[in-house]
Write an enzyme that holds these catalytic residues in place. Structure first.
Site, PDB file in Angstrom:
ATOM      1  N   ASN A 199       0.872  -1.172   0.000  1.00 19.78           N
ATOM      2  CA  ASN A 199       0.000   0.000   0.000  1.00 19.78           C
ATOM      3  C   ASN A 199       0.914   1.228   0.000  1.00 19.78           C
ATOM      4  O   ASN A 199       1.504   1.566   1.029  1.00 19.78           O
ATOM      5  CB  ASN A 199      -0.874  -0.049   1.260  1.00 19.78           C
ATOM      6  CG  ASN A 199      -1.805   1.146   1.355  1.00 19.78           C
ATOM      7  OD1 ASN A 199      -1.779   2.042   0.504  1.00 19.78           O
ATOM      8  ND2 ASN A 199      -2.617   1.166   2.401  1.00 19.78           N
ATOM      9  N   ARG A 259      -2.704  -2.247  -3.295  1.00 15.01           N
ATOM     10  CA  ARG A 259      -3.862  -1.406  -3.026  1.00 15.01           C
ATOM     11  C   ARG A 259      -3.855  -0.227  -4.005  1.00 15.01           C
ATOM     12  O   ARG A 259      -2.865   0.490  -4.104  1.00 15.01           O
ATOM     13  CB  ARG A 259      -3.824  -0.877  -1.606  1.00 15.01           C
ATOM     14  CG  ARG A 259      -5.051  -0.059  -1.325  1.00 15.01           C
ATOM     15  CD  ARG A 259      -4.836   0.942  -0.253  1.00 15.01           C
ATOM     16  NE  ARG A 259      -6.043   1.710  -0.077  1.00 15.01           N
ATOM     17  CZ  ARG A 259      -6.076   2.856   0.559  1.00 15.01           C
ATOM     18  NH1 ARG A 259      -4.981   3.344   1.072  1.00 15.01           N
ATOM     19  NH2 ARG A 259      -7.196   3.509   0.678  1.00 15.01           N
ATOM     20  N   HIS A 300     -13.104   2.982   0.461  1.00 14.52           N
ATOM     21  CA  HIS A 300     -13.132   1.953   1.529  1.00 14.52           C
ATOM     22  C   HIS A 300     -13.851   0.679   1.065  1.00 14.52           C
ATOM     23  O   HIS A 300     -14.347  -0.090   1.879  1.00 14.52           O
ATOM     24  CB  HIS A 300     -13.876   2.447   2.793  1.00 14.52           C
ATOM     25  CG  HIS A 300     -13.181   3.533   3.543  1.00 14.52           C
ATOM     26  ND1 HIS A 300     -13.881   4.571   4.126  1.00 14.52           N
ATOM     27  CD2 HIS A 300     -11.893   3.742   3.838  1.00 14.52           C
ATOM     28  CE1 HIS A 300     -13.040   5.392   4.732  1.00 14.52           C
ATOM     29  NE2 HIS A 300     -11.813   4.899   4.578  1.00 14.52           N
ATOM     30  N   ARG A 322     -11.851  16.037   7.797  1.00 21.67           N
ATOM     31  CA  ARG A 322     -12.631  16.370   6.595  1.00 21.67           C
ATOM     32  C   ARG A 322     -14.060  16.743   6.979  1.00 21.67           C
ATOM     33  O   ARG A 322     -14.635  16.145   7.896  1.00 21.67           O
ATOM     34  CB  ARG A 322     -12.689  15.178   5.634  1.00 21.67           C
ATOM     35  CG  ARG A 322     -11.359  14.871   5.001  1.00 21.67           C
ATOM     36  CD  ARG A 322     -11.521  13.792   3.927  1.00 21.67           C
ATOM     37  NE  ARG A 322     -10.280  13.068   3.775  1.00 21.67           N
ATOM     38  CZ  ARG A 322     -10.175  11.750   3.739  1.00 21.67           C
ATOM     39  NH1 ARG A 322     -11.244  10.992   3.823  1.00 21.67           N
ATOM     40  NH2 ARG A 322      -9.005  11.173   3.604  1.00 21.67           N
ATOM     41  N   GLU A 341      -8.127  -4.746   5.677  1.00 22.75           N
ATOM     42  CA  GLU A 341      -8.059  -4.469   4.243  1.00 22.75           C
ATOM     43  C   GLU A 341      -6.928  -5.230   3.567  1.00 22.75           C
ATOM     44  O   GLU A 341      -7.053  -5.668   2.436  1.00 22.75           O
ATOM     45  CB  GLU A 341      -7.946  -2.954   4.023  1.00 22.75           C
ATOM     46  CG  GLU A 341      -9.239  -2.254   4.463  1.00 22.75           C
ATOM     47  CD  GLU A 341      -9.185  -0.745   4.405  1.00 22.75           C
ATOM     48  OE1 GLU A 341      -9.415  -0.214   3.324  1.00 22.75           O
ATOM     49  OE2 GLU A 341      -8.921  -0.107   5.436  1.00 22.75           O
TER      50      GLU A 341
END
Ligand code: ADP
Length: 421
Positions: free
Chosen positions: A7, A98, A187, A248, A393
């Site tokens: 990743n 990823r 996600h 965010r 993940e």
């Protein structure tokens, strides 16, 4: 099969070596042999850290100037006679990458070929902050491990089943046809993984269930997973939309932006930073983007922290209602991610007063959820189950790699869900 999962970020490469196979996936017995990462790539004090179950964490500090050198260093430490877990890097049989953005081109994970690499390149424009680094890692790993298959796993792929009514924005349609501006969602690997695990935990077929998955980490998103397929999700064209997050803003009236630009005389770059780095839990509370610190500040009576916490939970609740409506009901609500897995307070607030949807929380089970374990936290008679499922993940990426290579990767593209072009 030993799969290296990579990743790659702008200045970091995270990795795991996972031993898995189709049989191990079925029995849920695949395991992580090592995990770690390189941070501060490009600086003289880059840090490589690795954890191997049952051993003391290993770390080295040395100059690592770019991604290829980082991957090279990772391979070297993995095959190191003392610290390593492999006798040689050639023990790695496949690499899973990823990829943040697959645009409308990828509805499932794929074997990387030169054509696929070119298609990923075309998606760079959609995720200029992420895809170039993902690609850099892919190119580096392919040159260092040229004889093994490489598989790309996209954050967006699972959400490609979302219908146009949920992915097209109310903007001039040319923005979609010309620039592919639409909801993509992110996600996806996590939403897919926890929805499958929720069905397993309930002992019911995924194809019978309407599940609302809540991935609450630094970035937060929810998905409506209708009988195994994502039909809506809170993140949009970028990961900014939807829930309140660490830094965010999530949903907001877009007309605020030109207004702020004019009134505060900020530049586009400053506006972007405001929305992505100075908003959310941090922006509202003025305390922190970290939910643990928000909860501590709430206990200490900080009113803005209390407000930030309330907004955070209220948005989750609002979307549970929305997604129950979208699916014509809901059978399970699942929490995952650092906050979803570890904050009983958030879970309690987010589903409080939702008995009308058949949600009855078991307060005791919610407060005492064992760390890292899949747990049901609704009362036995609750019409809608509530579950905590730790996400993983990297494991999904390793599993997809095995599935793609074994030819059993289900495609999530749904014929007929394209919008007119
Ligand atoms: P990322 O999205 O970067 O992968 P994580 O999934 O690790 O992040 O989630 C990080 C968030 O989880 C932070 O807001 C952190 O405060 C929160 N978190 C971790 N442990 C707890 C806890 N015990 N209680 C509340 N929040 C927690």
């Amino acid at each position: 099969m030993k799969v290296l999962v990579l990743n790659c970020g702008s200045s970091s490469v995270k990795f795991q070596v996972i031993e898995t196979s189709l049989d191990m996936i079925e029995a849920d017995t695949d395991r992580t042999l090592a995990r770690g990462g390189v941070e501060k790539i490009g600086l003289s004090d880059s840090r490589l850290a690795m954890e191997v179950p049952g051993r003391k964490p290993y770390q080295e500090i040395a100059e690592i100037l770019e991604h290829r050198a980082a991957v090279e260093r990772i391979l070297r430490v993995l095959a190191h006679p003392q610290q390593g877990v492999l006798s040689a890097a050639s023990e790695i049989e496949a690499v899973g990458h990823r990829m943040v953005h697959g645009g409308e081109k990828f509805a499932s994970s794929v074997l990387v070929t030169p054509e696929v690499e070119a298609m990923i390149e075309e998606c760079v424009v959609l995720a200029p902050l992420h895809n170039p680094h993902n690609l850099r890692g892919l190119v580096a790993a392919r040159s260092l491990l040229p004889n093994v298959p490489h598989v790309a796993v996209f954050d967006t792929a699972f959400h490609q089943s979302i219908p146009p009514r949920a992915f097209v924005y109310g903007l001039p349609y040319e923005l979609y046809t010309r620039h592919s501006i639409r909801r993509y969602g992110f996600h996806g690997t996590s939403h897919r993984f926890v929805s499958i695990r929720t069905a397993k935990l309930l002992g019911r077929p995924l194809e019978d269930l309407r599940i609302i998955t809540c991935h609450l980490g630094n970035g937060c998103s929810m998905a409506a997973v209708d009988r195994g397929r994502s039909v809506d999700t809170t993140m949009g064209f970028t990961p900014l939309e939807g829930l309140l997050m660490g830094t965010r803003s999530g949903d907001l009236d877009a007309a605020i932006l030109p207004w702020v630009m004019a009134m505060e005389e900020v530049t586009l770059a400053q506006l972007n930073a405001m929305l992505n780095k100075h908003s959310g839990l941090y922006g509202i509370s003025g305390v922190s983007s970290d939910m643990r610190e928000i909860e501590a500040a709430c206990k200490a009576g900080n009113k803005r922290a209390v407000l930030a916490f309330e907004i955070f939970c209220y948005r989750i609740k609002k979307y549970i209602g929305a997604y129950a409506a979208a699916m014509g009901g809901v059978d399970a609500v699942t929490f995952t991610g650092g906050i979803g897995e570890n904050s009983p307070l958030v879970r309690e607030q987010a589903v409080s007063g939702m008995e009308f949807l058949g949600i009855e929380l078991d307060q005791e089970a919610n407060r005492t959820t064992p760390r890292g374990k899949e747990t049901l936290i609704s009362r036995p008679g609750s019409r809608t189950a509530v579950a905590v499922i730790p996400t993983n993940e990297e494991r999904v990426i390793a599993r997809d790699t095995v599935r793609v290579l074994g030819g059993v990767m289900p495609s999530f593209s749904v014929p007929g869900n394209e919008a007119p072009r």
